[in-house]
Write an enzyme that holds these catalytic residues in place. Sequence first.
Site, mmCIF file in Angstrom:
data_model
loop_
_atom_site.group_PDB
_atom_site.id
_atom_site.type_symbol
_atom_site.label_atom_id
_atom_site.label_comp_id
_atom_site.label_asym_id
_atom_site.label_seq_id
_atom_site.Cartn_x
_atom_site.Cartn_y
_atom_site.Cartn_z
ATOM 1 N N PRO A 151 0.845 -1.058 0.049
ATOM 2 C CA PRO A 151 0.026 0.105 -0.112
ATOM 3 C C PRO A 151 0.948 1.253 -0.171
ATOM 4 O O PRO A 151 1.724 1.425 0.789
ATOM 5 C CB PRO A 151 -0.730 -0.007 1.358
ATOM 6 N N MET A 152 0.600 2.063 -0.926
ATOM 7 C CA MET A 152 1.451 3.379 -0.915
ATOM 8 C C MET A 152 0.632 4.394 -1.227
ATOM 9 O O MET A 152 -0.150 4.604 -2.245
ATOM 10 C CB MET A 152 2.751 3.331 -2.169
ATOM 11 N N GLN A 196 -5.980 -1.283 3.253
ATOM 12 C CA GLN A 196 -5.366 -1.105 4.371
ATOM 13 C C GLN A 196 -6.014 0.053 5.288
ATOM 14 O O GLN A 196 -6.448 1.345 4.508
ATOM 15 C CB GLN A 196 -3.960 -0.751 4.048
ATOM 16 N N CYS A 243 3.189 3.329 9.253
ATOM 17 C CA CYS A 243 3.249 4.766 8.563
ATOM 18 C C CYS A 243 3.776 5.702 9.585
ATOM 19 O O CYS A 243 3.125 6.007 10.469
ATOM 20 C CB CYS A 243 2.104 4.958 8.010
ATOM 21 N N LYS A 287 0.493 -4.476 9.242
ATOM 22 C CA LYS A 287 1.772 -4.214 8.697
ATOM 23 C C LYS A 287 2.272 -3.337 9.498
ATOM 24 O O LYS A 287 1.705 -2.176 10.007
ATOM 25 C CB LYS A 287 1.343 -3.460 7.417
ATOM 26 N N HIS A 321 7.915 -4.346 7.386
ATOM 27 C CA HIS A 321 8.781 -3.311 6.901
ATOM 28 C C HIS A 321 10.031 -3.507 7.915
ATOM 29 O O HIS A 321 10.142 -3.143 8.969
ATOM 30 C CB HIS A 321 8.272 -2.189 6.864
ATOM 31 N N GLY A 361 10.360 -3.959 2.234
ATOM 32 C CA GLY A 361 11.031 -3.002 2.485
ATOM 33 C C GLY A 361 12.395 -3.333 1.760
ATOM 34 O O GLY A 361 13.342 -4.219 1.806
ATOM 35 N N GLY A 362 13.082 -2.470 0.925
ATOM 36 C CA GLY A 362 14.175 -2.531 -0.037
ATOM 37 C C GLY A 362 14.099 -3.478 -0.952
ATOM 38 O O GLY A 362 15.162 -3.749 -1.785
ATOM 39 N N GLY A 375 7.384 -2.526 -3.054
ATOM 40 C CA GLY A 375 6.961 -1.215 -2.874
ATOM 41 C C GLY A 375 7.216 -0.497 -3.971
ATOM 42 O O GLY A 375 6.827 -0.404 -5.196
#
Length: 332
Positions: A12-13, A65, A95, A134, A166, A207-208, A228
Amino acid sequence: MIGKYRQFSVAPMLDWTDRRCRFFHRILSRRARLYTEMVTTGAVVHGDRERLIGFSCEEHPVAVQLGGCDPRELALAARICADFGYDEVNLNVGCPSDRVQDGRFGACLMLRPQLVGECVAAMKAAVRIPVTVKCRIGVDDQDPEEALDRLTEAVVAAGVDALVVHARKAWLQGLSPRENREIPPLDYERVRRLKRAHPDLPIVLNGGLATLDQAVGELAHVDGVMFGRAAYHTPEILIGVDPLIFGEPAPVANAEEAVELFIPYIETGLAAGARLSEYTRHLLGLFAGRRGARAFRRHLATEAVKPGAGIGVLRAALAHVTQAVEPASTAA
């Protein structure tokens, strides 16, 4: 337990993974699990639901989310989302933006694992679809060993269906949301230790992650991987998900074919009053590394935002790439 779809997901972004983006990503992979942008419980309960959480049936499997910290509101919002047809509801505990800090949710909840457990329990009681969380590995000066363990124990006791981690800390003070995605060091081994300690809990690493080879390697240690920025900025990577992760044929051969399949969806939106740029902004990362990619991006960036811009603008942008990859003709 996590099903096969959870082995690969797109994160989710905020401001990126809207329904138009998700529809295009679904063209690239049938099996990737897609997530909405974070939507607050207040917005779901009191806002324009069709605009905020509406989606196309083609997007399945798709998860919503939620951002919030009140168990009752989260339960109500989760029930609304389940009634909309979502396949999963995910609680944001990662977040670090000022917005979520003001509302005391998101990454702030890493400091209140008992409350997170109460939120998960309330959501589980309200819906039959999976409820997931998350999170980060910790915030600020927290010890990641203790912080992540305490959160995990709380949500497991509440019946959580999966945990997406993350693998970075979040710094609530001193770093911007963008810096929080890049500066805190990644600690994949911390997530692997968590999985070894909880073999029955489905755990997804986020993450990454930047390549599918990397994803395949991490799947030896965890149940799933979540991409992501790599999925958004280089969406062609998703074409390889079905064959490499699931052993199934890719739904499209290349990005050009994917855009052609996206065009009818765009045309429907334009006929309803949407602007072309609302769709093409999710295509700017296509053709990375190919001749004509820069001209493709430049054409869309300058022309798609203009009032009345139509499919012809997109086809003109595509011509830059198509013409660039064609072999030059030889004079007789």
